[in-house]
Design an enzyme around this catalytic site. Structure first.
Site, PDB file in Angstrom:
ATOM      1  N   HIS A 197      32.179  72.343 -54.865  1.00  0.00           N
ATOM      2  CA  HIS A 197      32.075  72.788 -53.708  1.00  0.00           C
ATOM      3  C   HIS A 197      33.137  72.614 -52.943  1.00  0.00           C
ATOM      4  O   HIS A 197      33.376  71.541 -52.209  1.00  0.00           O
ATOM      5  CB  HIS A 197      31.310  72.802 -52.237  1.00  0.00           C
ATOM      6  CG  HIS A 197      30.088  73.272 -52.857  1.00  0.00           C
ATOM      7  ND1 HIS A 197      29.842  74.893 -52.729  1.00  0.00           N
ATOM      8  CD2 HIS A 197      29.280  73.540 -53.690  1.00  0.00           C
ATOM      9  CE1 HIS A 197      28.432  75.115 -53.155  1.00  0.00           C
ATOM     10  NE2 HIS A 197      27.831  74.256 -53.773  1.00  0.00           N
TER      11      HIS A 197
ATOM     12  N   LYS B 279      27.439  76.125 -11.727  1.00  0.00           N
ATOM     13  CA  LYS B 279      26.387  75.624 -11.529  1.00  0.00           C
ATOM     14  C   LYS B 279      27.009  74.734 -11.918  1.00  0.00           C
ATOM     15  O   LYS B 279      26.875  74.015 -13.143  1.00  0.00           O
ATOM     16  CB  LYS B 279      25.620  76.116 -11.721  1.00  0.00           C
ATOM     17  CG  LYS B 279      25.780  77.639 -10.228  1.00  0.00           C
ATOM     18  CD  LYS B 279      25.946  77.581  -9.381  1.00  0.00           C
ATOM     19  CE  LYS B 279      25.392  76.659  -8.727  1.00  0.00           C
ATOM     20  NZ  LYS B 279      25.175  76.918  -6.775  1.00  0.00           N
ATOM     21  N   THR B 280      26.299  73.256 -10.818  1.00  0.00           N
ATOM     22  CA  THR B 280      26.452  71.669 -11.276  1.00  0.00           C
ATOM     23  C   THR B 280      25.082  71.325 -11.500  1.00  0.00           C
ATOM     24  O   THR B 280      24.641  69.747 -12.325  1.00  0.00           O
ATOM     25  CB  THR B 280      26.908  70.587 -10.301  1.00  0.00           C
ATOM     26  OG1 THR B 280      26.652  70.576  -9.375  1.00  0.00           O
ATOM     27  CG2 THR B 280      28.244  70.725 -10.284  1.00  0.00           C
ATOM     28  N   LYS B 281      24.055  71.571 -10.916  1.00  0.00           N
ATOM     29  CA  LYS B 281      22.334  71.267 -11.322  1.00  0.00           C
ATOM     30  C   LYS B 281      22.138  70.778 -12.628  1.00  0.00           C
ATOM     31  O   LYS B 281      21.670  69.994 -12.438  1.00  0.00           O
ATOM     32  CB  LYS B 281      21.822  72.702 -10.505  1.00  0.00           C
ATOM     33  CG  LYS B 281      20.441  71.900  -9.814  1.00  0.00           C
ATOM     34  CD  LYS B 281      20.435  71.139  -8.843  1.00  0.00           C
ATOM     35  CE  LYS B 281      20.417  71.402  -7.477  1.00  0.00           C
ATOM     36  NZ  LYS B 281      20.825  70.802  -6.302  1.00  0.00           N
TER      37      LYS B 281
ATOM     38  N   MET C 237      31.107  81.527 -58.569  1.00  0.00           N
ATOM     39  CA  MET C 237      31.632  81.553 -60.576  1.00  0.00           C
ATOM     40  C   MET C 237      30.246  81.617 -61.434  1.00  0.00           C
ATOM     41  O   MET C 237      30.656  82.420 -62.400  1.00  0.00           O
ATOM     42  CB  MET C 237      31.942  79.771 -60.784  1.00  0.00           C
ATOM     43  CG  MET C 237      32.123  79.452 -62.007  1.00  0.00           C
ATOM     44  SD  MET C 237      32.406  77.217 -62.285  1.00  0.00           S
ATOM     45  CE  MET C 237      31.045  77.731 -64.150  1.00  0.00           C
TER      46      MET C 237
ATOM     47  N   CYS D 102      30.831  77.586 -56.370  1.00  0.00           N
ATOM     48  CA  CYS D 102      29.653  77.540 -57.384  1.00  0.00           C
ATOM     49  C   CYS D 102      28.589  78.797 -57.940  1.00  0.00           C
ATOM     50  O   CYS D 102      29.501  79.620 -58.234  1.00  0.00           O
ATOM     51  CB  CYS D 102      28.682  76.865 -56.171  1.00  0.00           C
ATOM     52  SG  CYS D 102      27.369  75.686 -56.824  1.00  0.00           S
TER      53      CYS D 102
ATOM     54  N   GLU E 217      35.553  73.724 -50.760  1.00  0.00           N
ATOM     55  CA  GLU E 217      35.544  73.322 -49.158  1.00  0.00           C
ATOM     56  C   GLU E 217      35.063  71.928 -48.875  1.00  0.00           C
ATOM     57  O   GLU E 217      35.956  72.113 -47.608  1.00  0.00           O
ATOM     58  CB  GLU E 217      34.551  74.677 -48.179  1.00  0.00           C
ATOM     59  CG  GLU E 217      33.106  74.513 -48.692  1.00  0.00           C
ATOM     60  CD  GLU E 217      32.923  74.733 -50.232  1.00  0.00           C
ATOM     61  OE1 GLU E 217      33.385  75.216 -51.805  1.00  0.00           O
ATOM     62  OE2 GLU E 217      31.580  75.090 -50.084  1.00  0.00           O
TER      63      GLU E 217
HETATM   64  N1  GLN Z   1      21.740  78.720 -56.715  1.00  0.00           N
HETATM   65  C1  GLN Z   1      22.780  78.297 -57.575  1.00  0.00           C
HETATM   66  C2  GLN Z   1      22.589  76.694 -58.282  1.00  0.00           C
HETATM   67  O1  GLN Z   1      21.574  75.972 -58.090  1.00  0.00           O
HETATM   68  C3  GLN Z   1      24.566  78.118 -57.149  1.00  0.00           C
HETATM   69  C4  GLN Z   1      24.434  77.143 -55.525  1.00  0.00           C
HETATM   70  C5  GLN Z   1      25.304  77.381 -54.887  1.00  0.00           C
HETATM   71  O2  GLN Z   1      25.625  78.170 -54.777  1.00  0.00           O
HETATM   72  N2  GLN Z   1      25.700  76.137 -54.297  1.00  0.00           N
HETATM   73  O3  GLN Z   1      23.019  76.714 -59.230  1.00  0.00           O
END
Ligand code: GLN
Length: 537
Positions: free
Chosen positions: A515, A189-191, A389, A386, A517
């Site tokens: 981080h 549908k395009t509406k 760890m 983070c 990532e």
């Molecule tokens: N809560 C932890 C801190 O503030 C880890 C934060 C996180 O994982 N980004 O140090």
């Protein structure tokens, strides 16, 4: 180029149709034609940044190298454009109003009345242009968050309209709209898209191109209809069907000649054409590959998979990039930290590797610690990020160093062994309730210790990685942890903060205070994720 060209990407019908990946993919195409591209995200929230937003509602907080806490779409820009966006690329209602109000207080409006229009759109325009001048980009893509027709983004649409009015040849509007295929009707549908275009015209904006998002490609009939009712040439209606991997979008758009069509509108010619690397990536993604199974021990799972995926999107993408680099197909499972009990730990054995990602708050903490212990004792490759760890240190302190009630002072203020403790600089801020934008944020140096897994992964001595935390490994416990075999594989040289821990005699036990990532890209996977997947596979 003489002057940058501005492209605004706006969304019709509903949210969640991939404006971010569309913007990033268009950017990739323009890059492949030899132009420099930068991308801005406009987040209509009143929040000054995404740091204070709930990740369940808003998704991941993406941290830029200069320490801005931004929207996850900025991560898409970084992954697709292979450029590091900065705080200048992120615009929120809160940021705009804050600047205008500060300027007013400083008498910078010369005592004139400061008005919502034009002063708010003016500030938005100033920010959009600033991102252009800072990056020297040929094309500035700006994704206007939210959906056409809602109240929240109207002032940003007004900014876009004004920019076009002032420089018609330098500004282009793209409407990304959704075309439903209701099951009971069985027809596209395009509406809703016609209505979205109408609403856009009511704020003075005529789209130059329409990208039709749908489950299936748009057929000629649908394109004709949209063209007639939305005043857009049929050839400027682009089909954008669902894909199983977002990285296929640039290649699909290239087939639809989207890049050339945009250049045509600006009277520009491609300078080159280089999509080869991206095309090879898509070939690897399509290929049948052996699986590598990764378990992610996190929280937020109770609200459904969708939310979870969004909260950890950069981690998930980093796992994919690294897996593809090893010609493996990643299979990621969500493991709820709250459900990890003594009896269920054996389930972890079925995964090739386990990740404990970042996070805040007490929920699920003990489950995560148990999972880390299981990985350590059973030689399952483990990557901690983070908070991951920090909990790796807590686990080791409790179960190897014999410090029974070791904890992070984030979760137990009175722990007799606060092996993870609040950073001195953070204590004041917390006391004064200064939460917004006050964590240790952005890129800091990390010096790697020779002979460690991390040093061999990076192949460099000093690296820069992005942070977002208030707590850190307590240096008072460093010697004790080292004595029992933990390696401080990376340390910040300026402040002597531990950035990476490792355990030797384990297939892979590495965790970072930063981080990694955020810096992983499909064409340039992160070295630590690559090593982790290598060990897992
Ligand atoms: N809560 C932890 C801190 O503030 C880890 C934060 C996180 O994982 N980004 O140090």
């Amino acid at each position: 180029m003489d002057s940058p060209r501005y492209i605004f990407v706006m969304g019709g019908v509903m949210s969640g149709i991939g404006k971010g990946t569309t913007t990033a993919s268009l950017g990739k195409l323009l890059q492949s034609k030899g132009f420099k591209v930068t991308a801005n995200k406009i987040d209509p929230y009143v929040n000054v940044d995404a740091g204070t937003m709930n990740p369940i509602e808003h998704g991941e907080v993406f941290v830029t190298k200069d320490g801005a806490e931004t929207d996850q779409d900025m991560g898409n820009y970084e992954r697709f454009l292979e450029e590091e966006p900065t705080t200048d690329n992120y615009i929120t209602t809160g940021r705009v109003y804050k600047t205008v109000i500060n300027k007013e207080r400083n008498l910078e409006y010369d005592g004139k009345c400061v008005e919502v229009v034009p002063d708010i759109p003016n500030e938005a325009i100033r920010r959009i242009k600033k991102a252009a001048s800072k990056t020297d980009a040929d094309f500035v893509l700006t994704e206007v968050g939210g959906t056409i027709g809602e109240y929240q983004n109207v002032l940003f649409l007004e900014a876009a309209r004004r920019m076009k009015m002032e420089n018609p040849n330098l500004v282009l509007f793209i409407l990304v709209s959704y075309l439903p295929i209701p099951e009971t009707i069985g027809e596209m549908k395009t509406k809703p898209t016609q209505n979205a275009a109408k609403k856009l015209r009511s704020v003075g904006i005529q789209p130059d191109l329409i990208l039709g998002r749908s489950k299936l490609p748009l057929d000629e009939l649908r394109k004709k209809k949209i063209s007639t009712f939305c005043n857009v040439d049929e050839e400027d209606i682009i089909s954008a069907p669902d894909v199983d991997s977002v990285y296929k979008i640039p290649v699909n758009f290239a087939k639809e000649e989207l890049g050339n069509k945009v250049l045509d509108k600006f009277d520009l010619k491609p300078k080159e054409n280089h999509m080869k690397k991206w095309e090879s990536l898509v070939e690897v993604i399509k290929k049948d590959k052996p699986t590598v199974s990764i378990g992610m021990v996190g929280k937020y799972f109770k609200t459904g998979d969708f939310t979870l995926t969004d909260s950890y999107i950069s981690v998930i993408e980093a796992v994919k990039h690294a897996s593809w680099a090893h010609e493996k197909e990643p299979s990621i499972s969500w493991l709820s930290a709250e459900d990890i009990k003594q009896g269920s730990l054996e389930n972890l054995n079925q995964y090739d590797g386990i990740i404990v990602p970042g996070g805040f708050g007490n929920r699920g903490i003990e489950g995560k610690i148990k999972a880390i212990q299981f990985c350590r004792e059973n030689n399952i490759p483990w990557l901690g990020l983070c908070l991951g760890m920090q909990l790796g240190v807590v686990e080791f302190a409790r179960n190897v160093c014999g410090l029974k009630d070791a904890h992070s002072s984030e979760f137990d203020k009175d722990a007799s062994h606060p092996v993870i403790d609040v950073m001195e600089s953070q204590e004041e801020k917390l006391k004064e309730n200064r939460y917004g934008g006050t964590m240790r944020l952005g890129a800091y140096e990390c010096k790697l210790k020779e002979g460690t897994v991390s040093a061999s992964a990076y192949g460099e001595r000093i690296v820069k990685e992005r942070h977002r935390h208030r707590y850190e490994l307590n240096n008072d416990y460093r010697d004790k942890l080292k004595e029992e075999g933990m390696k401080m594989a990376g340390v910040n040289p300026q402040r002597n903060l531990v950035e990476i821990i490792e355990l030797p005699d384990h297939p892979f036990f590495v965790a970072t205070q930063f981080h990694p990532e955020f810096k992983s890209r499909p064409l340039d996977p992160h070295p630590l994720f690559k090593k982790f997947i290598e060990a897992s596979a």
